[in-house]
Design a protein around this motif. Structure first.
Motif, mmCIF file in Angstrom:
data_model
loop_
_atom_site.group_PDB
_atom_site.id
_atom_site.type_symbol
_atom_site.label_atom_id
_atom_site.label_comp_id
_atom_site.label_asym_id
_atom_site.label_seq_id
_atom_site.Cartn_x
_atom_site.Cartn_y
_atom_site.Cartn_z
ATOM 1 N N THR A 36 0.958 -1.072 0.116
ATOM 2 C CA THR A 36 -0.042 0.070 -0.114
ATOM 3 C C THR A 36 1.036 1.200 0.106
ATOM 4 O O THR A 36 2.128 0.984 -0.221
ATOM 5 N N THR A 37 0.401 2.471 0.238
ATOM 6 C CA THR A 37 0.991 3.706 0.215
ATOM 7 C C THR A 37 1.545 3.860 1.404
ATOM 8 O O THR A 37 1.107 3.376 2.469
ATOM 9 N N ILE A 38 2.715 4.478 1.724
ATOM 10 C CA ILE A 38 3.206 4.809 2.985
ATOM 11 C C ILE A 38 2.472 5.582 4.054
ATOM 12 O O ILE A 38 2.474 4.922 5.248
ATOM 13 N N PRO A 39 1.611 6.316 3.637
ATOM 14 C CA PRO A 39 0.697 6.987 4.799
ATOM 15 C C PRO A 39 -0.560 6.240 5.034
ATOM 16 O O PRO A 39 -0.973 6.024 6.535
ATOM 17 N N LYS A 40 -0.696 5.199 4.249
ATOM 18 C CA LYS A 40 -1.895 4.408 4.637
ATOM 19 C C LYS A 40 -1.395 3.308 5.573
ATOM 20 O O LYS A 40 -1.961 2.809 6.569
ATOM 21 N N LYS A 126 9.462 0.269 3.139
ATOM 22 C CA LYS A 126 9.423 1.426 2.311
ATOM 23 C C LYS A 126 9.933 0.545 0.835
ATOM 24 O O LYS A 126 11.155 0.122 0.915
ATOM 25 N N LEU A 127 9.208 0.774 -0.130
ATOM 26 C CA LEU A 127 9.693 0.097 -1.383
ATOM 27 C C LEU A 127 10.083 1.318 -2.328
ATOM 28 O O LEU A 127 9.742 2.548 -2.143
ATOM 29 N N THR A 128 10.985 1.080 -3.634
ATOM 30 C CA THR A 128 11.717 2.170 -4.201
ATOM 31 C C THR A 128 10.618 2.473 -5.271
ATOM 32 O O THR A 128 10.520 3.323 -6.006
ATOM 33 N N ARG A 130 7.408 3.064 -7.381
ATOM 34 C CA ARG A 130 6.276 4.190 -7.205
ATOM 35 C C ARG A 130 4.805 3.291 -7.763
ATOM 36 O O ARG A 130 5.036 2.776 -8.704
ATOM 37 N N ARG A 131 4.031 4.098 -7.155
ATOM 38 C CA ARG A 131 2.573 3.556 -7.496
ATOM 39 C C ARG A 131 2.436 3.904 -9.180
ATOM 40 O O ARG A 131 2.524 5.250 -9.299
ATOM 41 N N LEU A 132 1.873 3.088 -9.779
ATOM 42 C CA LEU A 132 1.592 3.704 -11.060
ATOM 43 C C LEU A 132 0.315 4.638 -11.175
ATOM 44 O O LEU A 132 -0.638 4.268 -10.527
ATOM 45 N N GLY A 133 0.351 5.522 -11.835
ATOM 46 C CA GLY A 133 -0.739 6.599 -11.830
ATOM 47 C C GLY A 133 -0.476 7.957 -11.239
ATOM 48 O O GLY A 133 -0.180 8.974 -11.853
ATOM 49 N N ASP A 134 -0.246 7.989 -9.911
ATOM 50 C CA ASP A 134 -0.031 8.911 -9.335
ATOM 51 C C ASP A 134 1.560 9.031 -8.698
ATOM 52 O O ASP A 134 1.817 9.910 -7.899
ATOM 53 N N ALA A 135 2.325 8.131 -9.114
ATOM 54 C CA ALA A 135 3.650 8.020 -8.642
ATOM 55 C C ALA A 135 3.608 8.137 -6.794
ATOM 56 O O ALA A 135 4.879 8.750 -6.307
ATOM 57 N N GLY A 136 2.529 7.670 -6.151
ATOM 58 C CA GLY A 136 2.589 7.626 -4.826
ATOM 59 C C GLY A 136 3.840 6.754 -4.339
ATOM 60 O O GLY A 136 3.973 5.558 -4.717
ATOM 61 N N GLU A 137 4.568 7.014 -3.164
ATOM 62 C CA GLU A 137 5.451 6.136 -2.474
ATOM 63 C C GLU A 137 4.762 4.855 -1.997
ATOM 64 O O GLU A 137 3.671 5.376 -1.031
ATOM 65 N N THR A 138 5.157 3.898 -2.330
ATOM 66 C CA THR A 138 4.561 2.477 -1.967
ATOM 67 C C THR A 138 5.305 1.780 -0.597
ATOM 68 O O THR A 138 6.707 2.060 -0.502
ATOM 69 N N ALA A 139 4.841 0.987 0.078
ATOM 70 C CA ALA A 139 5.394 0.215 1.251
ATOM 71 C C ALA A 139 4.838 -1.032 1.227
ATOM 72 O O ALA A 139 3.446 -1.470 0.989
ATOM 73 N N ILE A 140 5.462 -2.020 2.069
ATOM 74 C CA ILE A 140 4.996 -3.267 2.421
ATOM 75 C C ILE A 140 4.595 -3.185 4.045
ATOM 76 O O ILE A 140 5.533 -2.886 4.549
ATOM 77 N N ILE A 141 3.504 -3.695 4.487
ATOM 78 C CA ILE A 141 3.260 -3.830 5.763
ATOM 79 C C ILE A 141 2.941 -5.423 6.027
ATOM 80 O O ILE A 141 1.999 -5.833 5.314
#
Length: 193
Positions: A36-40, A126-128, A130-141
Motif C-alpha cells: 500500500t502507500t506509506i501514509p496508509k 518502504k519500496l523504491t 512508485r505507484r502507477l498513476g500518481d507515483a505515490g510512494e509504496t510500502a509493504i506492511i
C-alpha cells in the motif's frame, strides 16, 4: 493550536476511511503482507496492533469470559468484516477452520504467535517502486513471523557507524644505537699531521 487534527485524512471522509482500514486490516490478517502507500501503512499499523493486542489479551487470560469479551470488542471495532470468511485465489473458502475467518485467525493463529511479545507485531518496509498513476510512494506492511525480531533503523545505523575496535597500536622500542667512540685527545690528533 492543533486540536482535533490528529491522524491523516487521506482525502476521504470518515466513513470511507473507516471502511478502507477495515478492508485493509482484513487483507493483512488473511495474507499477512500487503502493499500500500506509506501514509496508509503508517495509519493502519496502530489499528492492527490494537486488534492483535486485544486477541492476545483474551487468549493469555485463559478465562473463557475474558476471551469472549475480547471477541466482542473486536467485533464492535471491525463490524461485519470480522465474520467474513477468507477465500483462496480460486474463490473457494479456506479449508483450515483455524484460519477460515478473521476472528478465528486472530484468536487461534496470531494470538498464540504473539503471546510472548509486548507489542510491535507489524513491520513497514518502504519500496523504491512508485505507484502507477500518481507515483505515490509504496510500502509493504507485514505481520512478523514466529520468533522474528524487529530491528529498529537506529540500531542498524548504530551498528554500521560503529566500526570494530581497532587493535591497540604496537609500540616498538627504538633499537639501541652504538655509542660513538670517544674522540682521541687533541694532542694525538695534531701529531699525526
Amino acid at each position: 493550536m492543533r486540536h482535533r487534527i490528529k491522524g491523516r485524512l487521506l482525502n476521504r471522509n470518515s466513513t470511507h476511511r473507516k471502511a478502507m482500514f477495515r478492508n485493509m486490516m482484513m487483507a493483512l490478517v488473511q495474507h499477512e503482507r500487503i502493499t500500500t502507500t506509506i501514509p496508509k501503512a503508517k495509519e493502519l499499523r496502530p489499528i492492527v496492533e490494537r486488534i492483535i493486542t486485544l486477541a492476545v489479551r483474551g487468549v493469555k487470560s485463559g478465562d473463557r469470559t475474558k476471551e469472549l469479551h475480547a471477541r466482542r470488542l473486536i467485533l464492535a471495532r471491525l463490524g461485519p468484516v470480522a465474520k467474513a470468511t477468507f477465500h483462496d485465489n480460486e474463490g473457494e473458502p479456506v479449508e483450515d477452520k483455524a484460519a477460515n475467518n478473521m476472528l478465528n485467525k486472530l484468536f487461534k493463529v496470531l494470538a498464540p504467535r504473539f503471546a510472548d511479545r509486548p507489542g510491535g507485531y507489524t513491520r513497514i518496509m518502504k519500496l523504491t517502486k512508485r505507484r502507477l498513476g500518481d507515483a505515490g510512494e509504496t510500502a509493504i506492511i507485514e505481520l512478523l513471523k514466529e520468533g522474528e525480531v524487529k530491528v529498529q533503523a537506529s540500531e542498524k545505523k548504530a551498528k554500521a557507524s560503529t566500526p570494530a575496535p581497532a587493535p591497540a597500536p604496537v609500540v616498538v622500542a627504538p633499537a639501541p644505537q652504538p655509542e660513538p667512540e670517544a674522540a682521541a685527545p687533541a694532542s694525538e690528533a695534531t701529531e699525526t699531521k
